[in-house]
Design a protein around this motif. Sequence first.
Motif, PDB file in Angstrom:
ATOM      1  N   LEU A  83       0.908  -1.186  -0.228  1.00  0.00           N
ATOM      2  CA  LEU A  83      -0.289   0.246  -0.045  1.00  0.00           C
ATOM      3  C   LEU A  83       0.659   1.528   0.213  1.00  0.00           C
ATOM      4  O   LEU A  83       0.206   2.143  -0.685  1.00  0.00           O
ATOM      5  CB  LEU A  83      -0.990  -0.456   1.378  1.00  0.00           C
ATOM      6  CG  LEU A  83      -2.140  -1.027   1.370  1.00  0.00           C
ATOM      7  CD1 LEU A  83      -2.952  -0.917   2.450  1.00  0.00           C
ATOM      8  CD2 LEU A  83      -3.122  -0.830   0.218  1.00  0.00           C
ATOM      9  N   PHE A  84       2.378   1.567   0.500  1.00  0.00           N
ATOM     10  CA  PHE A  84       2.736   2.785   0.955  1.00  0.00           C
ATOM     11  C   PHE A  84       4.300   2.322   0.040  1.00  0.00           C
ATOM     12  O   PHE A  84       4.861   1.823  -0.154  1.00  0.00           O
ATOM     13  CB  PHE A  84       3.809   2.317   1.724  1.00  0.00           C
ATOM     14  CG  PHE A  84       1.955   2.829   3.061  1.00  0.00           C
ATOM     15  CD1 PHE A  84       1.479   3.318   3.765  1.00  0.00           C
ATOM     16  CD2 PHE A  84       1.288   1.433   3.422  1.00  0.00           C
ATOM     17  CE1 PHE A  84       0.368   3.639   4.412  1.00  0.00           C
ATOM     18  CE2 PHE A  84       0.960   1.645   4.647  1.00  0.00           C
ATOM     19  CZ  PHE A  84       0.448   2.178   5.517  1.00  0.00           C
ATOM     20  N   SER A  85       4.483   3.814  -0.304  1.00  0.00           N
ATOM     21  CA  SER A  85       5.024   4.562  -1.199  1.00  0.00           C
ATOM     22  C   SER A  85       6.756   3.926  -0.629  1.00  0.00           C
ATOM     23  O   SER A  85       6.510   4.318   0.862  1.00  0.00           O
ATOM     24  CB  SER A  85       4.888   5.800  -1.990  1.00  0.00           C
ATOM     25  OG  SER A  85       5.606   6.528  -0.568  1.00  0.00           O
ATOM     26  N   SER A  86       7.455   3.629  -1.569  1.00  0.00           N
ATOM     27  CA  SER A  86       9.210   3.365  -0.794  1.00  0.00           C
ATOM     28  C   SER A  86       9.993   4.748   0.397  1.00  0.00           C
ATOM     29  O   SER A  86       9.928   4.290   0.939  1.00  0.00           O
ATOM     30  CB  SER A  86      10.570   2.806  -2.329  1.00  0.00           C
ATOM     31  OG  SER A  86      10.228   4.221  -2.567  1.00  0.00           O
ATOM     32  N   SER A  87       9.289   5.726  -0.192  1.00  0.00           N
ATOM     33  CA  SER A  87       9.496   6.663   1.114  1.00  0.00           C
ATOM     34  C   SER A  87       9.386   6.935   1.917  1.00  0.00           C
ATOM     35  O   SER A  87       9.878   7.451   3.072  1.00  0.00           O
ATOM     36  CB  SER A  87       9.756   8.139   0.161  1.00  0.00           C
ATOM     37  OG  SER A  87       7.813   8.617   0.149  1.00  0.00           O
ATOM     38  N   VAL A  88       8.250   5.967   2.423  1.00  0.00           N
ATOM     39  CA  VAL A  88       7.767   6.085   3.854  1.00  0.00           C
ATOM     40  C   VAL A  88       7.426   4.684   4.086  1.00  0.00           C
ATOM     41  O   VAL A  88       6.603   4.352   5.522  1.00  0.00           O
ATOM     42  CB  VAL A  88       6.161   6.816   3.158  1.00  0.00           C
ATOM     43  CG1 VAL A  88       6.379   7.943   3.392  1.00  0.00           C
ATOM     44  CG2 VAL A  88       5.406   6.567   2.387  1.00  0.00           C
ATOM     45  N   LYS A  89       7.272   3.919   3.252  1.00  0.00           N
ATOM     46  CA  LYS A  89       6.984   2.705   4.098  1.00  0.00           C
ATOM     47  C   LYS A  89       7.432   1.896   4.908  1.00  0.00           C
ATOM     48  O   LYS A  89       7.075   1.508   5.841  1.00  0.00           O
ATOM     49  CB  LYS A  89       7.476   1.712   2.619  1.00  0.00           C
ATOM     50  CG  LYS A  89       6.968   0.511   3.293  1.00  0.00           C
ATOM     51  CD  LYS A  89       7.719  -0.642   1.813  1.00  0.00           C
ATOM     52  CE  LYS A  89       6.881  -0.348   0.124  1.00  0.00           C
ATOM     53  NZ  LYS A  89       6.762  -1.242  -0.883  1.00  0.00           N
ATOM     54  N   GLY A  90       8.915   2.561   5.561  1.00  0.00           N
ATOM     55  CA  GLY A  90       9.384   1.777   6.951  1.00  0.00           C
ATOM     56  C   GLY A  90       8.556   2.970   8.103  1.00  0.00           C
ATOM     57  O   GLY A  90       8.377   2.248   9.172  1.00  0.00           O
ATOM     58  N   PHE A  91       7.856   3.971   7.829  1.00  0.00           N
ATOM     59  CA  PHE A  91       7.524   4.539   8.413  1.00  0.00           C
ATOM     60  C   PHE A  91       6.477   4.099   8.691  1.00  0.00           C
ATOM     61  O   PHE A  91       5.563   4.361   9.666  1.00  0.00           O
ATOM     62  CB  PHE A  91       7.128   5.982   8.630  1.00  0.00           C
ATOM     63  CG  PHE A  91       8.442   6.733   8.419  1.00  0.00           C
ATOM     64  CD1 PHE A  91       8.676   7.142   9.686  1.00  0.00           C
ATOM     65  CD2 PHE A  91       9.948   8.165   7.558  1.00  0.00           C
ATOM     66  CE1 PHE A  91      10.687   7.471   9.726  1.00  0.00           C
ATOM     67  CE2 PHE A  91      10.083   8.800   7.100  1.00  0.00           C
ATOM     68  CZ  PHE A  91      11.226   8.660   8.775  1.00  0.00           C
ATOM     69  N   ALA A  92       5.438   3.684   7.902  1.00  0.00           N
ATOM     70  CA  ALA A  92       3.639   3.177   7.471  1.00  0.00           C
ATOM     71  C   ALA A  92       4.380   2.135   7.999  1.00  0.00           C
ATOM     72  O   ALA A  92       2.747   1.447   9.155  1.00  0.00           O
ATOM     73  CB  ALA A  92       3.800   2.790   6.632  1.00  0.00           C
ATOM     74  N   LEU A  93       5.284   1.279   8.346  1.00  0.00           N
ATOM     75  CA  LEU A  93       5.085  -0.495   8.429  1.00  0.00           C
ATOM     76  C   LEU A  93       5.843  -0.355  10.578  1.00  0.00           C
ATOM     77  O   LEU A  93       5.108  -0.708  11.123  1.00  0.00           O
ATOM     78  CB  LEU A  93       6.217  -1.065   8.531  1.00  0.00           C
ATOM     79  CG  LEU A  93       5.365  -2.015   7.594  1.00  0.00           C
ATOM     80  CD1 LEU A  93       5.031  -1.311   5.912  1.00  0.00           C
ATOM     81  CD2 LEU A  93       6.014  -3.030   6.638  1.00  0.00           C
ATOM     82  N   CYS A  94       6.071   0.878  10.699  1.00  0.00           N
ATOM     83  CA  CYS A  94       6.066   1.185  12.307  1.00  0.00           C
ATOM     84  C   CYS A  94       4.796   1.243  12.707  1.00  0.00           C
ATOM     85  O   CYS A  94       3.985   0.485  13.711  1.00  0.00           O
ATOM     86  CB  CYS A  94       6.545   2.304  12.418  1.00  0.00           C
ATOM     87  SG  CYS A  94       7.288   3.359  13.585  1.00  0.00           S
ATOM     88  N   ILE A  95       4.023   2.884  12.113  1.00  0.00           N
ATOM     89  CA  ILE A  95       2.479   2.800  12.629  1.00  0.00           C
ATOM     90  C   ILE A  95       1.685   1.154  12.530  1.00  0.00           C
ATOM     91  O   ILE A  95       0.832   1.184  13.987  1.00  0.00           O
ATOM     92  CB  ILE A  95       2.314   3.872  11.786  1.00  0.00           C
ATOM     93  CG1 ILE A  95       3.018   5.211  11.353  1.00  0.00           C
ATOM     94  CG2 ILE A  95       0.366   4.404  12.262  1.00  0.00           C
ATOM     95  CD1 ILE A  95       2.751   5.904  13.169  1.00  0.00           C
ATOM     96  N   ALA A  96       1.872   1.084  11.469  1.00  0.00           N
ATOM     97  CA  ALA A  96       1.269  -0.434  11.415  1.00  0.00           C
ATOM     98  C   ALA A  96       1.974  -1.607  12.570  1.00  0.00           C
ATOM     99  O   ALA A  96       0.761  -1.301  13.536  1.00  0.00           O
ATOM    100  CB  ALA A  96       1.562  -1.437  10.649  1.00  0.00           C
ATOM    101  N   ASP A  97       2.692  -1.277  13.171  1.00  0.00           N
ATOM    102  CA  ASP A  97       3.443  -2.502  14.048  1.00  0.00           C
ATOM    103  C   ASP A  97       2.646  -2.068  15.100  1.00  0.00           C
ATOM    104  O   ASP A  97       2.665  -2.845  15.788  1.00  0.00           O
ATOM    105  CB  ASP A  97       4.877  -2.894  14.276  1.00  0.00           C
ATOM    106  CG  ASP A  97       4.891  -3.093  12.754  1.00  0.00           C
ATOM    107  OD1 ASP A  97       4.239  -4.656  12.396  1.00  0.00           O
ATOM    108  OD2 ASP A  97       6.165  -3.501  12.617  1.00  0.00           O
TER     109      ASP A  97
END
Length: 470
Positions: free
Chosen positions: A384-398
Amino acid sequence: MTIITGSTQKIHQGSLNLQYLAAITATINIIVSGMHYGWPSPSLPKLISNTSAIHVTDNDGSWIAVMPLLGALVGSLLAGTTVDIVGRKRTIIVSSIPYFFTWIMIAFANSVLMLNIARFIAGIADGWVFTAVPVYISEISDPKIRGLLGSGVSVTWIFGLLLINIIGSYLSVSMTALVSSILPVLALLTFSFVPESPYFYLIRSNVDEARKSLQKFKGVEDVENELNRVDLAVKADAEKSGKFLELFTNKNNRKAVFIMMILRGAQQMSGTTAVTFYTQSIFLEAGDKISAEVATIIYVSVQLLLSCFCSSIVDKAGRRPLLLTSITGSAFFLFMEGAYFYIKSCTTIDVTSFSVVPVVALIGFIVIFSLGMQTIPILMLGELFSSSVKGFALCIADIYFAVIATIVSKFFQIMKDSFGMYAPFFAFSCSCVIGLVLIALFVPETKGKTLEDIQTNFRNEKNNKSIEDA
């Protein structure tokens, strides 16, 4: 479009074997995570018993059970930045170290405090792997097999549940932990030899290493079209700054966050984590003639088989049909489970002849739940997330997952102790109905699309006004 299509044709002339191998070795630590999550099911009854060397109360046991969820909050915060700084691969490798030492701590624990500390540290490692592994697998996978490899995260996690229930049912708590410590060592030794994600190399402006990584993963020498496509996507994402706040200020990212919250929320509000923690206790209270240990092993085995089946068809059947079917059936079986316990505890009706019902209902729940809701939410996190924010996004998801799962697990214990076993199951059934409506309205289909196609669809989407205003 012609360039991309031609690139895709060349890619498929090569070999995707390394993608399979990388996904398998990356998910060994996911197996370890599943073992930690499933550990309370066979171990807590032994620790709470009068023969235990450590005095553990029911309340102590509930905190021991949820401690990895609390640790995952810390681990996810750390992983949100480390996956883009030190890399997806190194983050996964490093997680093997705390996993190993937590099993050793559990094996030699002499107090509730030590058990809680060990479980908390394991949760930190969970935060790392559940941020890094979905990102890594989504970025190395060909679109035709990304669903299969991505849903393998859930499959291997369930395999960990099964493994710990088998080992823990027949070995002591200490011996179970010592045997389990073998897995993180295996992960460390095997995953060290696979390449890093080409996306990470391009984020770090290392084009040569990205080219080598793509050549290995695609099995062909000519990867220039593919390299250019990924490089353009990474540069486009980088222009959006890739800051944490971009998750909420960028319209595409807000859509993705909203969808993530629906999927993970619906998944956890079904009570799946609470049921995992207390499976043997549920079967003990059900009072069926099958032993709680055997029933639990059957339960998790069915879960594993159906998750494998879902993984094999998700790239053909699509995400949405499986999600909708899965959550509808889950609501039905959870209601059946609650109805049995309500009749047993709140009426004078003799249910002795129907004691098999809760076993059938719980297995029915996990069968239908595993067809979609178990595997697809984690798979879609990487899509779902672009590569520029994917790390932050999965952090929030977890973090979101850990908070919801902790609340639901404590809710299960409190409602069970205050009202009876039926109460949490009725609540979980109602939550599935709400989740069904939200998934039907807002969750898109991502089958067969590249990661860049998904972002393009978000930008061009005009019919999802409700999400854009969220």
